[in-house]
Design an enzyme around this catalytic site. Structure first.
Site, PDB file in Angstrom:
ATOM      1  N   GLN A  39      12.695   0.370  -1.535  1.00 34.95           N
ATOM      2  CA  GLN A  39      13.039   1.733  -1.132  1.00 34.95           C
ATOM      3  C   GLN A  39      13.552   1.711   0.306  1.00 34.95           C
ATOM      4  O   GLN A  39      12.865   1.230   1.214  1.00 34.95           O
ATOM      5  CB  GLN A  39      11.841   2.668  -1.239  1.00 34.95           C
ATOM      6  CG  GLN A  39      12.216   4.129  -0.985  1.00 34.95           C
ATOM      7  CD  GLN A  39      11.022   5.050  -0.948  1.00 34.95           C
ATOM      8  OE1 GLN A  39      10.324   5.118   0.059  1.00 34.95           O
ATOM      9  NE2 GLN A  39      10.774   5.767  -2.036  1.00 34.95           N
TER      10      GLN A  39
ATOM     11  N   HIS B  89      15.880   6.780  -0.370  1.00 35.87           N
ATOM     12  CA  HIS B  89      14.880   7.833  -0.176  1.00 35.87           C
ATOM     13  C   HIS B  89      15.576   9.081   0.363  1.00 35.87           C
ATOM     14  O   HIS B  89      15.809   9.221   1.558  1.00 35.87           O
ATOM     15  CB  HIS B  89      13.815   7.354   0.805  1.00 35.87           C
ATOM     16  CG  HIS B  89      12.537   8.144   0.743  1.00 35.87           C
ATOM     17  ND1 HIS B  89      12.433   9.354   0.092  1.00 35.87           N
ATOM     18  CD2 HIS B  89      11.290   7.891   1.258  1.00 35.87           C
ATOM     19  CE1 HIS B  89      11.196   9.806   0.209  1.00 35.87           C
ATOM     20  NE2 HIS B  89      10.481   8.942   0.912  1.00 35.87           N
TER      21      HIS B  89
ATOM     22  N   ALA C 239      14.293  12.164  -0.261  1.00 35.28           N
ATOM     23  CA  ALA C 239      13.244  13.150  -0.500  1.00 35.28           C
ATOM     24  C   ALA C 239      12.344  13.246   0.727  1.00 35.28           C
ATOM     25  O   ALA C 239      12.571  12.592   1.751  1.00 35.28           O
ATOM     26  CB  ALA C 239      12.423  12.761  -1.735  1.00 35.28           C
ATOM     27  N   HIS C 240      11.335  14.116   0.631  1.00 32.29           N
ATOM     28  CA  HIS C 240      10.232  14.190   1.590  1.00 32.29           C
ATOM     29  C   HIS C 240      10.683  14.459   3.022  1.00 32.29           C
ATOM     30  O   HIS C 240       9.975  14.152   3.981  1.00 32.29           O
ATOM     31  CB  HIS C 240       9.386  12.903   1.534  1.00 32.29           C
ATOM     32  CG  HIS C 240       8.786  12.660   0.198  1.00 32.29           C
ATOM     33  ND1 HIS C 240       8.173  11.469  -0.154  1.00 32.29           N
ATOM     34  CD2 HIS C 240       8.701  13.449  -0.909  1.00 32.29           C
ATOM     35  CE1 HIS C 240       7.747  11.546  -1.400  1.00 32.29           C
ATOM     36  NE2 HIS C 240       8.057  12.731  -1.880  1.00 32.29           N
TER      37      HIS C 240
ATOM     38  N   TYR D 265      13.097  13.137   4.827  1.00 37.32           N
ATOM     39  CA  TYR D 265      13.720  12.073   5.612  1.00 37.32           C
ATOM     40  C   TYR D 265      15.231  12.323   5.729  1.00 37.32           C
ATOM     41  O   TYR D 265      15.756  13.294   5.180  1.00 37.32           O
ATOM     42  CB  TYR D 265      13.371  10.708   5.015  1.00 37.32           C
ATOM     43  CG  TYR D 265      11.897  10.406   5.159  1.00 37.32           C
ATOM     44  CD1 TYR D 265      11.351  10.137   6.417  1.00 37.32           C
ATOM     45  CD2 TYR D 265      11.032  10.453   4.071  1.00 37.32           C
ATOM     46  CE1 TYR D 265       9.998   9.903   6.573  1.00 37.32           C
ATOM     47  CE2 TYR D 265       9.676  10.219   4.223  1.00 37.32           C
ATOM     48  CZ  TYR D 265       9.156   9.944   5.476  1.00 37.32           C
ATOM     49  OH  TYR D 265       7.805   9.726   5.642  1.00 37.32           O
TER      50      TYR D 265
END
Length: 404
Positions: free
Chosen positions: A102, A167, A169-170, A172
């Site tokens: 990731q 990544h 998402a979240h 970032y």
């Protein structure tokens, strides 16, 4: 009859022996510059022997600028680290399990003491959690960041990883660019007027990875179905993002939720607040009373927004993505019981299920789930001790497992 959960599946060139994914989990096993050590390798070596369909590493920084706050995060930013990563993939492949790396850039979700410079983003608005005002990126810097992702993917390929997961998402950086409430750039990397989302950077990254690694190298993407940042993303913007990802012909999409502004909405479960105060660097201070003031602000601004744990709490996002068609869909979040996993796959609500904390509690979880007469439920209590301790200078582990 064996449930479809245990059927093999192909994701591009990846051949999985079942539909169970070990979701990305911060390892706490790298040294100060991001080189994986023995703890990192042992974590994946143990998992690879347990019949898991696919392993996704914890978030791996593509540049020092993109490092997260966690002190032992691994990085694919330097060729010198490749032998250490190769030792990991060799160990995993001996167990017969595919593994993808990731790749991430923290953007505004970091601190300058970790990166050595002011955080950067497509917005000047600071994260309510990290509280450092980011610097707005220039177009040439954005192009450099896309190239950093491509170089990191090429290193992952050379190190033996079977693919990469981007990544997005979240909260970032790639996620920051997608969100109309955060992306304040004008020009080619701003929000697209037609779709209402900012896909230009993610598109540049996907193209760069394929150019660096070849068109068949698996490229997975992780997204958040909802953000908790005020302006709704689901369903309108979510639908447009899924349609756009389908046009990019990505290998698979994993759908989580939230951002690090309200981090426990990503994980759900308990909030061991005393542990947070002891180990979270954002709440510590040498000045008298300041930790208490910070803790009070934390309770007032963040705690009221926490959502309770519920089984399969992101499955509705996966189901909606499945209805759009064309991309293998992975659901993650609240995946705990064999029955729920089987039902999600057999009802066509998701193609695969992903878990994180339960594998810390039971690395042999898949073997337990295979028992035909066993409606196994993970003993993970969602205590989040493992989550909070990501901020400490320690390897990631289940603290309940060590007591049992």
């Amino acid at each position: 009859m064996t449930p479809a959960l245990f059927d093999s599946i192909r994701l591009g060139t990846l051949a999985l022996c079942n539909r169970i994914v070990r979701a990305a989990t911060y390892e706490g096993g790298a040294d100060a510059d991001g080189t994986p050590g023995a703890d990192y390798r042992r974590m994946y070596e143990e998992l690879a022997a347990q019949d898991i369909g696919l392993i996704v590493t914890g978030f791996t920084f593509v540049s020092r600028q993109g490092r997260a706050m966690q002190p032992r995060q691994a990085g694919l930013d330097d060729d010198a680290k490749l032998p250490a990563f190769r030792a990991v993939t060799d160990a995993v492949h001996r167990g017969g399990t595919p593994i993808v790396a990731q790749l991430a850039h923290a953007g505004r979700q970091t601190r300058c003491e970790r990166t050595g410079e002011r955080p950067v983003s497509c917005t000047r608005t600071p994260s309510v959690y990290f509280r450092e005002r980011p610097r707005l990126l220039r177009d040439d810097e954005i192009q450099d960041i896309a190239a950093q992702f491509a170089r990191a993917a090429a290193r992952a390929q050379r190190a033996g990883f079977d693919g990469v997961q981007l990544h997005a998402a979240h909260g970032y950086l790639l996620h920051q660019f997608l969100l109309p409430q955060l992306n304040r750039l004008r020009g080619p990397f701003g929000v697209d007027e037609t779709s209402g989302i900012g896909t230009a950077l993610l598109g540049r990254v996907i193209d760069g990875v394929r150019s660096a690694c070849g068109p068949d190298y698996p490229v997975l993407v992780k997204i958040s179905g909802e953000t908790d940042l005020g302006q709704p993303f689901f369903p309108t913007h979510f639908d447009r993002l899924i349609d756009w990802l389908r046009e990019q012909a990505i290998t698979a999409v994993e759908i989580s939720c939230g951002s690090m502004d309200y981090a426990l909405n990503i994980f759900r479960g308990d909030l061991p607040f005393a542990l947070v105060r002891r180990h979270n660097p954002l709440l510590r201070s040498r000045l008298p009373l300041l930790p208490e003031i910070k803790a009070a602000c934390f309770r007032k601004r963040i705690l009221p927004l926490f959502r309770p744990f519920a089984p399969m709490y992101n499955l509705a996002f996966a189901e909606r993505a499945k209805l759009r068609g064309g991309i293998p869909v992975v659901t993650v979040g609240g995946v705990r019981s064999r029955r729920e996993m089987v039902e999600a796959v057999e009802a066509g609500r998701a193609d695969l299920v992903a878990l994180s904390r339960p594998f810390l509690r039971e690395p042999d979880l898949v073997r337990r789930l295979r028992c035909a007469d066993n409606d196994h439920v993970s003993p993970c209590r969602n205590c989040n001790h493992c989550v909070i301790m990501c901020d400490a200078d320690r390897r990631t582990r289940c603290y309940q497992r060590s007591l049992s």
